[in-house]
Design a protein around this motif. Structure first.
Motif, PDB file in Angstrom:
ATOM      1  N   ARG A 236      -0.989   8.363  -3.533  1.00 26.08           N
ATOM      2  CA  ARG A 236      -0.570   8.174  -2.126  1.00 26.08           C
ATOM      3  C   ARG A 236       0.867   9.157  -1.953  1.00 26.08           C
TER       4      ARG A 236
ATOM      5  N   GLU B 239       0.715  -1.244  -0.135  1.00 29.63           N
ATOM      6  CA  GLU B 239       0.079  -0.094  -0.094  1.00 29.63           C
ATOM      7  C   GLU B 239       0.883   1.345  -0.152  1.00 29.63           C
ATOM      8  N   ASP B 240       2.105   1.201   0.623  1.00 28.23           N
ATOM      9  CA  ASP B 240       2.793   2.307   0.682  1.00 28.23           C
ATOM     10  C   ASP B 240       4.043   2.245  -0.113  1.00 28.23           C
TER      11      ASP B 240
END
Lengths: 542, 458
Positions: free
Chosen positions: B4, A105-106
């Motif tokens: 992100r 996710e990161d």
């Protein structure tokens, strides 16, 4: 059907007769009626990778699109900054449908971002290097990437910004890899020049910078696969089932680190010969990795490609496993072919797209009984049409000469021939076509039309002459074709569908073509009153 | 998260643009040129420009977008593009037989300094332009302004090339619609016809980029402003330039050339901007506002009043082109919504002044930025979340990450249909916008509201 009575030579004449003399002469050399190979195995020559005649309305794009869009586009963790006015960076922002799967996710994924220097008049007049440096610093502060690429647009070359010097300085200053691509839009004659420039840059600045190989016994790179609509994921699935390790893909679902250790693979499997054969050749010369042409578009083609890979490694367990996987997958594929084929058998397709898809997708159509009556590339070269055996005979013109050819030599430490010459010879003798590509013509019927860099004018004439059942090209052609009442399939972006690669992709494609060929709406193009337009009273009178 | 890497913390950038809220001039020029009947736009530069513009406009309209290119190579970049353009002109007339070729430049040909009128004159002298056909041009350097500037420049070129100073007086009003959808252009014509005011709309893409399926591709569809009509714009009563950015330059040029007075109005999106447009048509056209138009207005006000509770106090973030965004800001304020972030990528300090003025008048505090980008816009939203985003398709990444409803508006809308057919200008357009905003709120409520509070009725 029109195709039965129309002689291809007449069709060719009809396509070119409206051009002014000079343009007509040139186009005539780019439109070829396919014929069997001559005694020495040569197909009829086709003029290609040549300048598009201004004004004809071409499908083609530019070098920047080929470099930044096609090759760099699918890489998720190289932060690419477009140096130029706003447009180029804007248009190449997320429009190619490359999918990617960051490991977490990161983990970095810069693909939803478009970065650019948005050059203004001042930068054009006084030079844009200062702004570029500043932009790189600002980008680094926000994103902290492990690598930054700079992509040039048209004005950069003209005003003389030295983007490579900027890259060198910033590499030193930031302590990360920074490299630049002189892919100005006017370089070369199509996207193809940009592919070459991108290959050179990745090869020079990234490949070979990480020496630790991944695990696995059978390690390959997949070259020229760009993960449109998730194609790469399906290929990855199949390779994993077979126990083949993918070191790096160029460049679908790829990351910087994969490129960096691509030289640790033992075989390069080339999908799109046009866009990436440079990388295959350079890595063979520098690191000793042989390459084979593969094609994962089409179920049979996928099976064949897997067998070729297994044959190269020559491991009985691998051969066995490939056969098992293939048999297992093909049973499901065949069931769908049987279901679809009654509706698709004998129908015709035309494909005008890219530098390999116009060839590869013929496989899928063939598998459901459809014939390709005309095809051609947007930016292919002669070897992509006629096969690599014409390479020694291709004249290098000024436009190609302007694209740098790297002088590659064996790496003193890392060069390692993967197999002794006699073993490679033995493989060749057994029919493994190492370093070979036969080209599109070899797989097309005699009398079919092969057209390079098709123009809008020819596209419309071709449709009127042949009325194919399905036409494949890109977004610019999509609605022209459909206005003619013919279903059109985009093979750059798959109409936001796919994946079409591998076994599962093939099944999806068969069903998609089945849908297109049997969609009801095409029957309703003509309103009922146009069939007998007289008012009721008149009809009664007659 | 899709975006992100976008931090909440705002940091000043002076050199880097991230996720632009504008694109380059030529695509706007190409779009404007499509609004002329039997006109083929031509991009004088590398062929990638033309490919990108055609692709983007096709994705936006789901229609064929025809345009040619000079296909520059390295040689042309060194020696100039004269040979390429001359050859292009010859091929275009032989293959596509247009009445007008509208040449726009690119950053490449601007840096080289190609003199388009000179090249065209030479081509004409060499007999390469058939009798009665015209090659026009606009300079559209990509390093100045935005796609809106390009639209404005090509529209001005229509005036400069075609408007005749001594044109016979007519009872017509010229209307320059700005960079709006084909459906919007059709709606402006309908509204004027409803009022019995004769207008000449230019450019007019309404019949060009919404062509019916007939089984045959018409290279030049029915629509587009006629050249013979463009020649008469100098005799009109006045010009209404809808949008200061996209339309004012052409109106100014026409005043200079043929002494036609003009008014610059906002893009008629929303109740009040439409009121001003209708009122201007009424005043200049010398007619009463018809019952039917007054009824249309009444229906809109009825809807907005009845649904007020759903709009009132909602925070909204707007991004897009200056002309429509100004009008949208005003419309949101009419709905008692709070436009807390209002951003455009196109440069122009007047944008900030105008939007700030609207916000101050309504007592709303908001962030306003011109020459900005979507990265900044997103950061603003992270710092002050909103109930709704209005902007183009690229906003969907922000909308998803921030779990915020999105109403698509502007250029480009790549992932939905509707904007080609259903306008957002005029009273009917405002009803559609209100419906979309309402749907966005209510769909969210239906999806996310606690089961006990789930509502059957509005």
């Amino acid at each position: 059907m029109a195709t039965e009575t129309l002689r291809p030579e007449d069709a060719k004449r009809a396509l070119t007769e409206a051009y002014p003399t000079k343009a007509a002469r040139k186009r005539a050399k780019q439109i070829v009626v396919n014929a069997p190979p001559d005694a020495e195995g040569f197909r009829p020559p086709i003029l290609s990778n040549t300048r598009t005649t201004p004004g004809v309305i071409t499908q083609r794009g530019c070098s920047y699109a080929g470099c930044k869009g096609v090759i760099l586009g699918p890489v998720r963790d190289i932060l690419t900054i477009t140096h130029g006015p706003v447009g180029c960076g804007f248009y190449s922002w997320l429009t190619r449908r490359n999918q990617t799967r960051p490991p977490s996710e990161d983990a970095p994924n810069y693909m939803p971002y478009a970065l650019m220097t948005d050059m203004q008049e001042n930068d054009i007049v006084f030079g844009g290097e200062k702004k570029l440096r500043k932009a790189i610093r600002e980008a680094y502060e926000i994103f902290r990437p492990k690598a930054i690429a700079i992509a040039a647009t048209c004005p950069v070359g003209l005003i003389g910004d030295d983007i490579h010097a900027v890259a060198r300085d910033m590499k030193e200053e930031l302590g990360i890899n920074v490299f630049a691509f002189s892919c100005e839009g006017y370089k070369g004659v199509s996207q193809s020049a940009g592919h070459h420039i991108a290959n050179n840059g990745i090869f020079e600045h990234v490949v070979g910078t990480r020496d630790e190989p991944p695990g696995g016994k059978f390690r390959i790179n997949l070259l020229g696969e760009y993960n449109i609509g998730g194609d790469a994921f399906e290929i990855e699935r199949i390779l994993e089932l077979c126990g083949i390790t993918l070191v790096s893909t160029f460049s679908g679902n790829a990351s910087y680190d994969q490129f960096a250790r691509a030289h640790t693979a033992d075989l390069n499997a080339v999908m799109c010969h046009r866009s990436i054969n440079y990388m295959a050749e350079m890595t063979e010369e520098k690191y000793g990795i042989p390459w084979i042409k593969v094609n994962f578009i089409g179920a049979e083609a996928t099976a064949k490609s897997l067998r070729k890979i297994a044959q190269y490694f020559g491991d009985p367990d691998l051969v066995e496993r490939v056969e098992q996987v293939t048999a297992d997958e093909m049973s499901r594929v065949r069931a769908v072919i049987d279901e679809v084929r009654p509706r698709t058998e004998g129908k015709t397709a035309m494909l005008f797209v890219g530098g390999s898809r116009a060839h590869h997708y013929q496989e899928l159509f063939r598998e459901i009984g459809m014939r390709t009556v005309a095809a051609g590339y947007e930016f292919g070269h002669r070897d992509d049409y006629e096969g690599r055996k014409v390479l020694p005979f291709i004249k290098i013109d000024a436009d190609s000469r302007n694209i740098e050819e790297l002088d590659v030599e064996p790496d003193p430490e890392r060069y390692r021939p993967r197999k002794p010459p006699e073993e490679l010879e033995a493989l060749r003798a057994q029919g493994l076509d190492l370093g070979e590509y036969e080209g599109l013509m070899a797989d097309m019927e005699e009398g079919s039309l092969v057209i390079d860099d098709i123009t809008h004018y020819e596209t419309e004439r071709l449709i009127e002459l042949y009325r194919p059942d399905v036409f494949c090209a890109g977004i610019k052609e999509k609605y022209v074709i459909q206005k003619h009442g013919i279903p059109m399939k985009q093979l750059h972006n798959y109409d936001y569908h796919g994946p079409y690669a591998g076994f599962r992709g093939a099944v999806r494609f068969y069903r998609e073509i089945d849908r297109m060929a049997s969609t009801r709406i095409w029957r309703h193009v003509t309103p009922p009153w146009a069939q007998d337009p007289r008012p009721e009273t008149l009809r009664q009178a007659s | 998260m899709l975006l992100r890497h976008t931090p909440k913390e705002l940091r000043k950038r002076s050199a880097l643009t991230v996720n632009p809220a504008k694109t380059c001039q030529p695509v706007g020029a190409l779009y404007a040129a499509l609004g002329v009947h039997r006109c083929l736009p031509h991009s004088h530069g590398s062929q990638g420009c033309c490919a990108y513009h055609r692709s983007m406009l096709t994705r936006h309209t789901k229609e064929p977008v025809m345009a040619a290119t000079s296909s520059f190579t390295e040689g042309a970049s060194v020696f100039g593009g004269m040979a390429n353009l001359t050859q292009a002109i010859e091929n275009i007339f032989a293959l596509y037989d247009p009445d007008v070729v509208a040449v726009h430049t690119t950053c490449l040909s601007e840096v080289i300094g190609d003199d388009i009128p000179q090249i065209v004159r030479n081509a004409a002298d060499a007999g390469k332009i058939p009798e009665g056909r015209t090659v026009i041009h606009a300079n559209t350097p990509s390093f100045v302004g935005s796609h809106i500037t390009g639209f404005a420049n090509m529209t001005r070129a229509l005036v400069e090339y075609f408007a005749e100073p001594g044109a016979a007086p007519t009872k017509r009003i010229n209307v320059i619609p700005g960079f709006v959808e084909p459906s919007d252009m059709a709606e402006l014509k309908r509204l004027a016809a409803e009022m019995g005011v004769e207008i000449l709309l230019f450019p007019d893409t309404s019949g060009v980029l919404a062509a019916p399926m007939t089984g045959r591709h018409e290279f030049y569809p029915e629509g587009g402003v006629r050249v013979e009509d463009l020649r008469t714009v100098g005799g009109s009563l006045a010009t209404l330039a809808l949008g200061a950015w996209a339309s004012a330059p052409a109106a100014e040029a026409l005043e200079k050339k043929a002494q036609v007075s003009f008014e610059v109005l906002d893009t008629p999106i929303g109740l009040l901007a439409t009121d001003r447009f209708v009122d201007a048509l009424r005043r200049i056209g010398g007619v009463e506002a018809t019952v039917s138009v007054t009824r249309e207005r009444g229906r809109l006000v009825d809807l907005l009043a009845d649904m007020s509770q759903y709009f009132y106090g909602k925070k909204v973030a707007l991004v897009g082109d200056p002309d429509p965004v100004i009008a949208l800001t005003e419309f949101c304020l009419t709905l008692d919504m709070k436009p807390v972030h209002v951003v455009t990528g196109t440069p122009g300090k007047r944008f900030e002044e105008r939007v700030r003025g609207l916000l101050e008048e309504a007592g709303v505090e908001g962030n306003v930025a011109q020459a900005s980008d979507m990265f900044h816009f997103h950061q603003l939203i992270k710092n002050e979340p909103v109930d709704l985003i209005i902007g183009n398709t690229y906003c969907k990444y922000i909308a998803r990450d921030e779990r915020t409803p999105l109403v698509r508006h502007g250029f480009p809308v790549l992932d939905r249909v509707g904007h080609q057919f259903f306008p957002t200008v005029g009273y009917r357009g405002a009803m559609r916008l209100a419906e979309k905003i309402l749907d966005a709120f209510l769909d969210r409520a239906d999806r996310e509201t606690d089961e006990t509070a789930f509502e059957l009725v509005l």
